[in-house]
Design a protein around this motif. Structure first.
Motif, PDB file in Angstrom:
ATOM      1  N   ASP A 122      -4.740  30.311 -40.499  1.00 27.10           N
ATOM      2  CA  ASP A 122      -6.199  30.212 -40.371  1.00 27.10           C
ATOM      3  C   ASP A 122      -6.637  29.982 -38.922  1.00 27.10           C
ATOM      4  OD1 ASP A 122      -6.734  30.472 -43.158  1.00 27.10           O
ATOM      5  OD2 ASP A 122      -6.085  28.396 -43.438  1.00 27.10           O
ATOM      6  N   ALA A 123      -5.733  30.186 -37.981  1.00 31.42           N
ATOM      7  CA  ALA A 123      -6.056  29.954 -36.573  1.00 31.42           C
ATOM      8  C   ALA A 123      -7.035  30.996 -36.057  1.00 31.42           C
ATOM      9  CB  ALA A 123      -4.773  29.983 -35.737  1.00 31.42           C
ATOM     10  N   PRO A 124      -7.819  30.651 -35.030  1.00 35.97           N
ATOM     11  CA  PRO A 124      -8.667  31.651 -34.379  1.00 35.97           C
ATOM     12  C   PRO A 124      -7.813  32.816 -33.874  1.00 35.97           C
ATOM     13  CG  PRO A 124      -9.255  29.450 -33.638  1.00 35.97           C
ATOM     14  CD  PRO A 124      -7.992  29.300 -34.443  1.00 35.97           C
ATOM     15  N   GLY A 125      -8.306  34.031 -34.118  1.00 37.55           N
ATOM     16  CA  GLY A 125      -7.555  35.208 -33.721  1.00 37.55           C
ATOM     17  C   GLY A 125      -6.862  35.900 -34.867  1.00 37.55           C
ATOM     18  N   VAL A 126      -6.918  35.302 -36.088  1.00 37.67           N
ATOM     19  CA  VAL A 126      -6.346  35.920 -37.288  1.00 37.67           C
ATOM     20  C   VAL A 126      -7.501  36.459 -38.127  1.00 37.67           C
ATOM     21  CG1 VAL A 126      -4.957  35.586 -39.351  1.00 37.67           C
ATOM     22  CG2 VAL A 126      -4.402  34.320 -37.266  1.00 37.67           C
ATOM     23  N   TYR A 127      -7.423  37.743 -38.489  1.00 38.68           N
ATOM     24  CA  TYR A 127      -8.551  38.397 -39.148  1.00 38.68           C
ATOM     25  C   TYR A 127      -8.124  39.140 -40.409  1.00 38.68           C
ATOM     26  CZ  TYR A 127     -10.887  37.443 -34.764  1.00 38.68           C
ATOM     27  OH  TYR A 127     -11.411  36.795 -33.668  1.00 38.68           O
ATOM     28  N   GLY A 128      -8.936  38.998 -41.449  1.00 36.41           N
ATOM     29  CA  GLY A 128      -8.855  39.870 -42.606  1.00 36.41           C
ATOM     30  C   GLY A 128      -9.870  40.980 -42.437  1.00 36.41           C
ATOM     31  N   VAL A 129      -9.817  41.978 -43.292  1.00 39.71           N
ATOM     32  CA  VAL A 129     -10.746  43.108 -43.158  1.00 39.71           C
ATOM     33  C   VAL A 129     -11.266  43.522 -44.533  1.00 39.71           C
ATOM     34  CG1 VAL A 129      -9.998  44.063 -40.957  1.00 39.71           C
ATOM     35  CG2 VAL A 129      -8.698  44.592 -43.017  1.00 39.71           C
ATOM     36  N   GLN A 130     -11.785  42.563 -45.271  1.00 37.73           N
ATOM     37  CA  GLN A 130     -12.241  42.813 -46.629  1.00 37.73           C
ATOM     38  C   GLN A 130     -13.693  43.268 -46.686  1.00 37.73           C
ATOM     39  OE1 GLN A 130     -10.312  42.692 -49.200  1.00 37.73           O
ATOM     40  NE2 GLN A 130     -11.595  42.553 -51.011  1.00 37.73           N
ATOM     41  N   THR A 131     -14.536  42.774 -45.776  1.00 37.11           N
ATOM     42  CA  THR A 131     -15.971  43.023 -45.837  1.00 37.11           C
ATOM     43  C   THR A 131     -16.487  43.553 -44.502  1.00 37.11           C
ATOM     44  OG1 THR A 131     -16.563  40.794 -45.071  1.00 37.11           O
ATOM     45  CG2 THR A 131     -16.177  41.082 -47.448  1.00 37.11           C
ATOM     46  N   LEU A 132     -17.762  43.975 -44.500  1.00 39.18           N
ATOM     47  CA  LEU A 132     -18.383  44.403 -43.249  1.00 39.18           C
ATOM     48  C   LEU A 132     -18.432  43.260 -42.243  1.00 39.18           C
ATOM     49  CD1 LEU A 132     -21.406  46.681 -44.249  1.00 39.18           C
ATOM     50  CD2 LEU A 132     -19.092  47.336 -43.605  1.00 39.18           C
ATOM     51  N   ASP A 133     -18.690  42.052 -42.714  1.00 41.47           N
ATOM     52  CA  ASP A 133     -18.709  40.901 -41.809  1.00 41.47           C
ATOM     53  C   ASP A 133     -17.333  40.683 -41.185  1.00 41.47           C
ATOM     54  OD1 ASP A 133     -21.375  40.431 -42.275  1.00 41.47           O
ATOM     55  OD2 ASP A 133     -21.042  38.918 -43.816  1.00 41.47           O
ATOM     56  N   ASP A 134     -16.263  40.920 -41.967  1.00 36.19           N
ATOM     57  CA  ASP A 134     -14.912  40.815 -41.408  1.00 36.19           C
ATOM     58  C   ASP A 134     -14.709  41.834 -40.295  1.00 36.19           C
ATOM     59  OD1 ASP A 134     -14.279  38.862 -43.286  1.00 36.19           O
ATOM     60  OD2 ASP A 134     -13.373  40.289 -44.682  1.00 36.19           O
ATOM     61  N   GLY A 135     -15.157  43.068 -40.551  1.00 36.13           N
ATOM     62  CA  GLY A 135     -15.018  44.104 -39.536  1.00 36.13           C
ATOM     63  C   GLY A 135     -15.786  43.772 -38.279  1.00 36.13           C
ATOM     64  N   GLN A 136     -17.011  43.254 -38.436  1.00 29.75           N
ATOM     65  CA  GLN A 136     -17.805  42.893 -37.272  1.00 29.75           C
ATOM     66  C   GLN A 136     -17.150  41.774 -36.471  1.00 29.75           C
ATOM     67  OE1 GLN A 136     -21.007  44.485 -36.349  1.00 29.75           O
ATOM     68  NE2 GLN A 136     -20.026  43.598 -34.528  1.00 29.75           N
ATOM     69  N   ALA A 137     -16.581  40.794 -37.179  1.00 29.82           N
ATOM     70  CA  ALA A 137     -15.921  39.683 -36.494  1.00 29.82           C
ATOM     71  C   ALA A 137     -14.739  40.185 -35.670  1.00 29.82           C
ATOM     72  CB  ALA A 137     -15.451  38.653 -37.517  1.00 29.82           C
ATOM     73  N   LEU A 138     -13.975  41.123 -36.208  1.00 27.35           N
ATOM     74  CA  LEU A 138     -12.828  41.652 -35.473  1.00 27.35           C
ATOM     75  C   LEU A 138     -13.282  42.463 -34.268  1.00 27.35           C
ATOM     76  CD1 LEU A 138      -9.849  42.129 -35.082  1.00 27.35           C
ATOM     77  CD2 LEU A 138      -9.907  43.831 -36.904  1.00 27.35           C
ATOM     78  N   ILE A 139     -14.302  43.280 -34.435  1.00 24.53           N
ATOM     79  CA  ILE A 139     -14.822  44.065 -33.306  1.00 24.53           C
ATOM     80  C   ILE A 139     -15.344  43.147 -32.207  1.00 24.53           C
ATOM     81  CG2 ILE A 139     -16.684  45.618 -32.621  1.00 24.53           C
ATOM     82  CD1 ILE A 139     -16.312  47.017 -35.341  1.00 24.53           C
ATOM     83  N   ASP A 140     -16.059  42.098 -32.605  1.00 25.04           N
ATOM     84  CA  ASP A 140     -16.597  41.151 -31.619  1.00 25.04           C
ATOM     85  C   ASP A 140     -15.482  40.434 -30.864  1.00 25.04           C
ATOM     86  OD1 ASP A 140     -19.129  41.837 -32.442  1.00 25.04           O
ATOM     87  OD2 ASP A 140     -19.415  40.068 -33.716  1.00 25.04           O
ATOM     88  N   ALA A 141     -14.313  40.295 -31.509  1.00 25.96           N
ATOM     89  CA  ALA A 141     -13.211  39.562 -30.885  1.00 25.96           C
ATOM     90  C   ALA A 141     -12.418  40.408 -29.896  1.00 25.96           C
ATOM     91  CB  ALA A 141     -12.268  39.030 -31.965  1.00 25.96           C
ATOM     92  N   LEU A 142     -12.567  41.732 -29.960  1.00 22.80           N
ATOM     93  CA  LEU A 142     -11.781  42.599 -29.078  1.00 22.80           C
ATOM     94  C   LEU A 142     -12.128  42.320 -27.621  1.00 22.80           C
ATOM     95  CD1 LEU A 142     -12.060  45.937 -31.092  1.00 22.80           C
ATOM     96  CD2 LEU A 142     -10.001  44.543 -30.789  1.00 22.80           C
ATOM     97  N   ASP A 143     -11.093  42.200 -26.817  1.00 16.01           N
ATOM     98  CA  ASP A 143     -11.250  41.861 -25.396  1.00 16.01           C
ATOM     99  C   ASP A 143     -10.403  42.837 -24.584  1.00 16.01           C
ATOM    100  OD1 ASP A 143     -10.733  40.610 -22.798  1.00 16.01           O
ATOM    101  OD2 ASP A 143     -11.673  38.826 -23.644  1.00 16.01           O
ATOM    102  N   PRO A 144     -10.954  43.405 -23.515  1.00 19.70           N
ATOM    103  CA  PRO A 144     -10.170  44.344 -22.702  1.00 19.70           C
ATOM    104  C   PRO A 144      -8.871  43.749 -22.177  1.00 19.70           C
ATOM    105  CG  PRO A 144     -12.491  44.430 -22.091  1.00 19.70           C
ATOM    106  CD  PRO A 144     -12.336  43.270 -23.017  1.00 19.70           C
ATOM    107  N   ALA A 145      -8.818  42.432 -22.098  1.00 19.92           N
ATOM    108  CA  ALA A 145      -7.608  41.793 -21.584  1.00 19.92           C
ATOM    109  C   ALA A 145      -6.496  41.722 -22.630  1.00 19.92           C
ATOM    110  CB  ALA A 145      -7.934  40.376 -21.093  1.00 19.92           C
ATOM    111  N   TYR A 146      -6.836  41.951 -23.898  1.00 18.25           N
ATOM    112  CA  TYR A 146      -5.824  41.871 -24.942  1.00 18.25           C
ATOM    113  C   TYR A 146      -4.888  43.073 -24.864  1.00 18.25           C
ATOM    114  CZ  TYR A 146      -8.638  38.210 -27.193  1.00 18.25           C
ATOM    115  OH  TYR A 146      -9.325  37.057 -27.488  1.00 18.25           O
ATOM    116  N   THR A 147      -3.618  42.821 -25.114  1.00 15.93           N
ATOM    117  CA  THR A 147      -2.615  43.888 -25.039  1.00 15.93           C
ATOM    118  C   THR A 147      -1.792  44.054 -26.308  1.00 15.93           C
ATOM    119  OG1 THR A 147      -1.024  42.341 -24.033  1.00 15.93           O
ATOM    120  CG2 THR A 147      -2.385  43.671 -22.533  1.00 15.93           C
TER     121      THR A 147
END
Length: 459
Positions: free
Chosen positions: A128-153
Motif C-alpha cells: 500500500d506504499a505510495p507509488g503502487v497503483y491498481g488500474v480498476q477504475t478511471l480514477d485509478d488511471g488518472q492517479a497513475l497518469i498524474d504520478a508519471l514523472d520524466p525522471a522515472y526510469t
C-alpha cells in the motif's frame, strides 16, 4: 403505486440494467435509483491501459454515458453513494455518502446488485506504499497518469495476466524499462503453458523483462516511504512505479452478508434471467449482473467467475429487460477473450488442457503454425493456433491463438463453433472468406481443425 428499483453500481452491468428497465417502464410506474460510489458511470475500464499508455486522448473518450445523460433519461444517479448493507426483511439498502460520511437508508421493491469485482492485492509488506497503483477504475488511471514523472526510469508490473501485459505495454510506451513478475510458469495463465511461452518469448524480444515463478515477498520503500523496488525470493527489481495486474475477485460482501447464495468461485449465483434465487422468499425481486456473478461455462457445464465487460453489459441488459416486463435470458459463455501487448495478439476461447482435465474430458490437441495472409502477400506474419477436441466425439473444446496481423479476432470463428457444439470435422468444412490480403486458402482455424481431426483418427 410507483415501484422503486435500486441499482447498486453504475458501470456496465448496473447502468445497462437501469437503462433497459427505464426503456420499458416510465417514471410514473418505476422509480430508478442508481447508487455509484465513484465519480463516473458507464465507462470502459478495459480502455484504461490504453489511456495510460497515451493511445487514448483522455478519460472522456472512455465514457459511454455520463451521469448527466443518464439523469436526462429519468435515472436518479447518485454519485459518491456507497452501499454498505442490504436488509432483505425491511427491503432497504444502507447507504453512506463517501464525502460527508452521512448515512441513509433507501427502500426498494426491486434490487440489482452490480458491485463488480475488486483487485487482488498480494499480502506483502509495502503493497500500500505510495507509488503502487491498481488500474480498476478511471480514477485509478488518472492517479497513475498524474504520478508519471520524466525522471522515472523503471516500472514493475506484478502479474502477467490480461491487465498485467496491457499495463506492461502502457509503461513501455511511456518510455520506462519494464519488468513483469508473474508467479506462474508462464505469463497469460488463461493459455496453456506451451502457448504462454510464446507470449513470454515475444515480450522479451520487445524489451520487456518477464520473470516467471516470481514469488513477490515485499514492495521495498525508500526513506521517503515511496516505492523503490520489488523484492522476490531471488532478488530485488528497481521500481519508480509498481502496477498491480494480479487479477480480481467478485465483490460479493454485500450479497454474502445479506444471505444471498454464492457459488464455488465466490460469485453470486443467478438463474438464466439474472434473478438471485436461493429458495428464500426474501430473494424475490433481487437481481445481479456483471463481475460480481458466476456464469455457466457452456463447454464444461460448470459455473465460473469470468469478469469481462462483454458479459456485464449483456447480463445487465437481460436483468433490465425482465424487470421492465419483457423476457430475456443469459444462457452462459464459452470463455472468449482477446488481448495484445505491443504488436502481439493473444486470444482464447473454451477450455485449456487443465480445464478439460478438471471437467473429465478425454481429448487430443493439435498445434499448427500458419500466416494471417497468403504467404506471398506483403506483410504476412506467423501465428500459432492450438486446438483441443474431445476424443471419440470430436467435439471442439477450446482454441488458443498467439500471433500478429489480425490473429486475435479469428477466435470468433472458434467461439461460434463452440457455442454450436461443432466437431472439428465440422469446422474443417466451414465456408470462411478468402482473399490473399486476408487469409491463406486454408485459414489457420481450418488448418488446426484438420490436424485435430487427423489426431482423432489416429487415437
Amino acid at each position: 403505486m410507483v415501484e422503486r428499483l435500486v441499482v447498486i453500481g453504475g458501470d456496465a452491468a448496473g447502468a445497462s440494467a437501469a437503462s433497459q428497465a427505464r426503456q420499458r417502464r416510465g417514471p410514473d410506474d418505476l422509480e430508478i435509483v442508481v447508487l455509484e460510489r465513484g465519480r463516473h458511470t458507464s465507462y470502459s475500464a478495459c480502455g484504461v491501459p490504453y489511456w495510460v499508455g497515451g493511445l487514448v486522448s483522455g478519460a472522456d473518450a472512455l465514457v459511454a454515458r455520463a451521469p448527466e445523460a443518464h439523469r436526462e433519461r429519468g435515472l436518479d444517479v447518485r454519485l459518491g453513494s456507497e452501499a454498505e448493507g442490504i436488509d432483505l426483511d425491511k427491503r432497504e439498502v444502507a447507504v453512506r455518502d463517501v464525502h460527508t460520511g452521512a448515512a441513509d437508508r433507501i427502500g426498494f421493491d426491486q434490487l440489482v446488485i452490480a458491485t463488480g469485482a475488486t483487485p487482488v492485492r498480494p499480502p506483502v509488506p509495502g503493497i500500500d506504499a505510495p507509488g503502487v497503483y491498481g488500474v480498476q477504475t478511471l480514477d485509478d488511471g488518472q492517479a497513475l497518469i498524474d504520478a508519471l514523472d520524466p525522471a522515472y526510469t523503471h516500472a514493475v508490473v506484478i502479474g502477467g495476466g490480461y491487465i498485467g501485459i496491457e499495463m506492461a505495454e502502457a509503461m513501455k510506451l511511456r518510455g520506462l524499462d519494464v519488468t513483469v513478475l508473474d508467479r506462474g510458469a508462464q505469463p497469460m495463465s488463461t493459455l496453456d503453458p506451451d502457448m504462454g511461452v510464446l507470449v513470454h518469448e515475444q515480450m522479451e524480444e520487445m524489451g520487456i523483462n518477464v520473470v516467471t515463478h516470481a514469488d513477490v515477498r515485499a514492495v521495498e520503500t525508500g526513506p521517503d516511504g515511496r516505492v523503490r523496488a520489488v523484492a522476490t525470493a531471488e532478488r530485488s527489481y528497481p521500481a519508480d512505479l509498481v502496477v498491480l495486474g494480479t487479477g480480481v475477485r467478485p465483490a460479493t460482501g454485500l450479497a454474502r452478508d445479506a444471505g444471498l447464495p454464492l457459488g464455488d468461485s465466490g460469485g453470486i449465483r443467478t438463474d438464466l434471467r439474472m434473478r438471485v434465487w436461493g429458495g428464500d422468499p426474501r430473494h424475490e425481486g433481487v437481481w445481479a449482473a456483471g463481475d460480481c456473478v458466476e456464469v455457466l461455462d457452456l463447454v464444461s457445464g460448470r459455473f465460473r467467475h469470468i469478469p469481462l465487460g462483454t458479459h456485464a453489459n449483456k447480463q445487465g441488459r437481460v436483468a433490465g429487460m425482465n424487470i421492465g416486463g419483457d423476457y430475456g435470458t443469459f444462457p452462459g459463455v464459452v470463455g472468449t477473450a482477446v488481448s495484445k501487448v505491443c504488436e502481439l495478439e493473444i486470444a482464447r476461447t473454451g477450455l485449456r488442457e487443465s480445464d478439460a482435465d478438471a471437467a473429465g474430458f478425454s481429448y487430443v490437441t493439435a498445434v499448427i503454425e500458419s500466416t494471417g495472409r497468403a504467404g506471398y502477400y506483403p506483410g504476412a506474419q506467423r501465428m500459432t493456433v492450438k486446438m483441443i477436441a474431445e476424443r471419440v466425439s470430436g467435439r471442439l473444446l477450446g482454441v488458443q491463438i498467439v500471433g500478429r496481423d489480425g490473429a486475435a479476432k479469428r477466435i470468433d470463428v472458434a467461439a461460434v463453433a463452440l457455442t454450436a457444439r461443432m466437431t472439428v470435422e465440422d469446422v474443417t468444412a466451414l465456408d470462411l472468406g478468402y482473399a490473399p490480403p486476408f487469409s491463406p486458402v486454408w485459414d489457420p482455424i481450418l488448418v488446426a481443425a484438420r490436424k485435430a481431426a487427423q489426431r482423432l483418427a489416429q487415437s
